[in-house]
Design a protein around this motif. Structure first.
Motif, mmCIF file in Angstrom:
data_model
loop_
_atom_site.group_PDB
_atom_site.id
_atom_site.type_symbol
_atom_site.label_atom_id
_atom_site.label_comp_id
_atom_site.label_asym_id
_atom_site.label_seq_id
_atom_site.Cartn_x
_atom_site.Cartn_y
_atom_site.Cartn_z
ATOM 1 N N PRO A 8 2.590 -31.467 6.677
ATOM 2 C CA PRO A 8 2.238 -30.457 5.682
ATOM 3 C C PRO A 8 1.678 -31.070 4.402
ATOM 4 O O PRO A 8 1.994 -32.201 4.046
ATOM 5 C CB PRO A 8 3.571 -29.760 5.405
ATOM 6 C CG PRO A 8 4.606 -30.762 5.748
ATOM 7 C CD PRO A 8 4.032 -31.617 6.854
ATOM 8 N N GLY A 9 0.839 -30.305 3.723
ATOM 9 C CA GLY A 9 0.362 -30.686 2.401
ATOM 10 C C GLY A 9 -0.731 -31.732 2.361
ATOM 11 O O GLY A 9 -0.952 -32.335 1.324
ATOM 12 N N VAL A 10 -1.455 -31.956 3.464
ATOM 13 C CA VAL A 10 -2.535 -32.954 3.458
ATOM 14 C C VAL A 10 -3.735 -32.412 2.693
ATOM 15 O O VAL A 10 -4.192 -31.299 2.935
ATOM 16 C CB VAL A 10 -2.953 -33.340 4.891
ATOM 17 C CG1 VAL A 10 -4.199 -34.219 4.876
ATOM 18 C CG2 VAL A 10 -1.808 -34.056 5.597
ATOM 19 N N VAL A 11 -4.207 -33.200 1.741
ATOM 20 C CA VAL A 11 -5.410 -32.879 0.976
ATOM 21 C C VAL A 11 -6.302 -34.108 1.022
ATOM 22 O O VAL A 11 -5.849 -35.225 0.779
ATOM 23 C CB VAL A 11 -5.082 -32.523 -0.492
ATOM 24 C CG1 VAL A 11 -6.355 -32.320 -1.301
ATOM 25 C CG2 VAL A 11 -4.190 -31.297 -0.571
ATOM 26 N N TRP A 12 -7.557 -33.914 1.362
ATOM 27 C CA TRP A 12 -8.531 -34.994 1.386
ATOM 28 C C TRP A 12 -9.211 -35.056 0.028
ATOM 29 O O TRP A 12 -9.473 -34.028 -0.597
ATOM 30 C CB TRP A 12 -9.572 -34.740 2.474
ATOM 31 C CG TRP A 12 -8.966 -34.616 3.836
ATOM 32 C CD1 TRP A 12 -8.457 -33.491 4.410
ATOM 33 C CD2 TRP A 12 -8.773 -35.665 4.777
ATOM 34 N NE1 TRP A 12 -7.960 -33.774 5.654
ATOM 35 C CE2 TRP A 12 -8.144 -35.095 5.913
ATOM 36 C CE3 TRP A 12 -9.067 -37.020 4.783
ATOM 37 C CZ2 TRP A 12 -7.805 -35.839 7.036
ATOM 38 C CZ3 TRP A 12 -8.734 -37.754 5.901
ATOM 39 C CH2 TRP A 12 -8.114 -37.172 7.012
ATOM 40 N N SER B 290 5.596 -32.827 -5.359
ATOM 41 C CA SER B 290 5.962 -32.819 -3.945
ATOM 42 C C SER B 290 5.561 -31.513 -3.267
ATOM 43 O O SER B 290 5.524 -31.438 -2.047
ATOM 44 C CB SER B 290 7.466 -33.053 -3.778
ATOM 45 O OG SER B 290 8.187 -32.015 -4.414
ATOM 46 N N GLU B 291 5.225 -30.486 -4.044
ATOM 47 C CA GLU B 291 4.902 -29.189 -3.467
ATOM 48 C C GLU B 291 3.492 -28.712 -3.725
ATOM 49 O O GLU B 291 3.044 -27.728 -3.134
ATOM 50 C CB GLU B 291 5.886 -28.143 -3.975
ATOM 51 C CG GLU B 291 7.318 -28.442 -3.563
ATOM 52 C CD GLU B 291 8.306 -27.477 -4.175
ATOM 53 O OE1 GLU B 291 7.894 -26.550 -4.891
ATOM 54 O OE2 GLU B 291 9.500 -27.647 -3.923
ATOM 55 N N SER B 292 2.757 -29.345 -4.635
ATOM 56 C CA SER B 292 1.419 -28.853 -4.947
ATOM 57 C C SER B 292 0.528 -29.968 -5.499
ATOM 58 O O SER B 292 1.001 -31.033 -5.872
ATOM 59 C CB SER B 292 1.487 -27.709 -5.963
ATOM 60 O OG SER B 292 1.897 -28.195 -7.224
ATOM 61 N N LEU C 15 -3.211 -26.256 -5.368
ATOM 62 C CA LEU C 15 -3.129 -26.142 -3.917
ATOM 63 C C LEU C 15 -1.676 -26.353 -3.532
ATOM 64 O O LEU C 15 -1.053 -27.320 -3.962
ATOM 65 C CB LEU C 15 -4.009 -27.187 -3.240
ATOM 66 C CG LEU C 15 -5.498 -27.158 -3.601
ATOM 67 C CD1 LEU C 15 -6.215 -28.332 -2.974
ATOM 68 C CD2 LEU C 15 -6.117 -25.845 -3.157
ATOM 69 N N THR C 16 -1.136 -25.455 -2.741
ATOM 70 C CA THR C 16 0.229 -25.587 -2.274
ATOM 71 C C THR C 16 0.217 -25.904 -0.791
ATOM 72 O O THR C 16 -0.817 -25.808 -0.124
ATOM 73 C CB THR C 16 1.019 -24.284 -2.505
ATOM 74 O OG1 THR C 16 0.357 -23.226 -1.820
ATOM 75 C CG2 THR C 16 1.120 -23.971 -3.982
ATOM 76 N N GLN C 17 1.358 -26.292 -0.242
ATOM 77 C CA GLN C 17 1.430 -26.557 1.178
ATOM 78 C C GLN C 17 1.162 -25.254 1.925
ATOM 79 O O GLN C 17 1.716 -24.217 1.586
ATOM 80 C CB GLN C 17 2.797 -27.101 1.557
ATOM 81 C CG GLN C 17 3.036 -28.472 0.991
ATOM 82 C CD GLN C 17 4.326 -29.086 1.512
ATOM 83 O OE1 GLN C 17 4.785 -28.764 2.582
ATOM 84 N NE2 GLN C 17 4.890 -29.988 0.733
#
Length: 108
Positions: A13-17, A83-85, A103-105
């Motif tokens: 969860p929470g992958v952002v490129w 850890s959440e956004s 951006l959130t998970q």
């Protein structure tokens, strides 16, 4: 690339490129299908550049919700992670905030 995205989706969860050198600041979904991946790509452009009119044109004609933001000539970018956004802020040449999104998970 699809194999990598498929492996991440639903498992991590929470992958952002984060990508650079587009001469524009933008936040976009990774998948061409808005019902697809929950991952986003944060494009970091050169501060004070002339911008990339191709990306701006695509974003302004976006009918599928791919682009959350696109900003020409950013003065800079600030990424703040918890850890959440992930908060993405694009600044104008004068330091004013042009766009600010968190951006959130999961889907935004």
């Amino acid at each position: 690339l699809r194999e990598i995205l498929d492996h991440i989706e639903g498992r991590i969860p929470g992958v952002v490129w984060v990508s650079g050198d587009y001469h524009v600041g933008a936040v976009a979904r990774v998948s061409p299908d808005p019902r697809g991946y929950t991952q986003h790509d944060v494009l970091i452009g050169h501060g004070g550049s002339m911008g990339n009119p191709v990306v701006e044109a695509i974003a302004s004609n976006d009918t599928r919700g791919q682009f959350l933001a696109a900003s020409m000539s950013p003065g800079g970018s600030i990424l703040t992670a918890t850890s959440e956004s992930l908060r993405v802020e694009y600044l104008g040449p004068d330091g004013s905030t042009l766009f600010d999104v968190s951006l959130t998970q999961g889907p935004v």
